[in-house]
Enzyme design. Sequence first.
Site, short mmCIF file in Angstrom:
data_model
loop_
_atom_site.label_atom_id
_atom_site.label_comp_id
_atom_site.label_asym_id
_atom_site.label_seq_id
_atom_site.Cartn_x
_atom_site.Cartn_y
_atom_site.Cartn_z
N HIS A 5 -3.85 3.40 1.02
CA HIS A 5 -2.62 3.63 1.77
C HIS A 5 -1.38 3.29 0.97
O HIS A 5 -1.33 2.29 0.27
CB HIS A 5 -2.65 2.78 3.05
CG HIS A 5 -1.41 2.86 3.87
ND1 HIS A 5 -0.68 1.74 4.23
CD2 HIS A 5 -0.75 3.92 4.39
CE1 HIS A 5 0.36 2.12 4.96
NE2 HIS A 5 0.34 3.43 5.07
N GLU A 25 -3.13 8.16 -0.35
CA GLU A 25 -2.02 8.66 0.45
C GLU A 25 -0.72 8.16 -0.18
O GLU A 25 -0.64 7.00 -0.58
CB GLU A 25 -2.15 8.15 1.89
CG GLU A 25 -1.05 8.62 2.82
CD GLU A 25 -0.10 7.49 3.20
OE1 GLU A 25 0.56 7.63 4.24
OE2 GLU A 25 -0.01 6.49 2.47
N HIS A 41 8.05 4.77 0.54
CA HIS A 41 7.92 4.52 1.97
C HIS A 41 9.18 3.89 2.53
O HIS A 41 9.79 4.40 3.47
CB HIS A 41 6.71 3.61 2.25
CG HIS A 41 6.39 3.48 3.70
ND1 HIS A 41 7.16 2.73 4.57
CD2 HIS A 41 5.38 3.99 4.44
CE1 HIS A 41 6.64 2.80 5.79
NE2 HIS A 41 5.56 3.56 5.73
N ASP A 85 2.08 12.18 2.65
CA ASP A 85 2.70 11.77 3.90
C ASP A 85 4.17 12.19 3.86
O ASP A 85 5.00 11.55 3.23
CB ASP A 85 2.56 10.26 4.08
CG ASP A 85 2.84 9.82 5.51
OD1 ASP A 85 3.08 10.71 6.35
OD2 ASP A 85 2.83 8.62 5.78
#
Length: 274
Positions: A5, A25, A41, A85
């Site tokens: 992740h 990801e 992110h 993502d």
Amino acid sequence: WIMGHMVNAIEQVDEFLDLGANAIEFDIDFDKDGIAQITHHGIPCDCGRKCTKKAIFTEYLDNIRQVTTPDDPKFREQLVLLALDLKLQRISSAKAYRAGEDVAKKLLDHYWQRGNSRARAYILLNIPLVEDYEFIRAFKDTLKNEGYESYNDKVGINSAGNEDLDKIRDVLEILGIHKQVWQADGITSCFARGTERLKEALEKRDTPGYNYINKVYAWTLVRKSIMRRSLRLGVDGVMSNNPDRVIKVLKEKEFADKFRLATYNDNPWEKFRG
């Protein structure tokens, strides 16, 4: 599939693969015009993680192309799936089509190299909300317009926003998508989440003739007890900050004969028939 992740820095790729992930990801951040700029992110993110690691998106693709190309010095055989993502919720929905065009062209130029690359990973496009479905339309339109429609065979769609499953199905129907569909269910590792929606997704996956869910995965799992719970329900994949913990759980007596790590020979678009 064990998805590492939030693998947003280039140096993190090998780190997560060394922990046992066979998929990664990473987050795609766009500017206000829908141009994919960086893998990033941002704050907030999962508990215990650094939220600010990043890389230039095209440089990240150049690196991951090498990591997934047989005979390249950087090649890692286990990495078979890349989950993008897409942070479309940070831009206007009116820019979703432009974003889809841009990501498709950057994959063509930097990952597939318009037919000159042997990079072999499957691509999963994580759409945060169904209202951003124009991204998917644009992505497919661009592959067709550029003359590389065959790459659609390597690309799947995933709905990552925990929305109503029937609503997701309706949008897929509008887009004419009846295959190569994953369904995510989960929440940040900071919080607990029940299994009602996850069970519903698994039930739909296993319904004969239902073509809108081929695979289901749970995210973001860090506790072994939650990993076990998800495996008992029959998920196809787990997204985790700790792939090594998933590996240990898979080796436990209860799961060792029921699950194995997916390889390149396993088609991520086919329903598993155990």
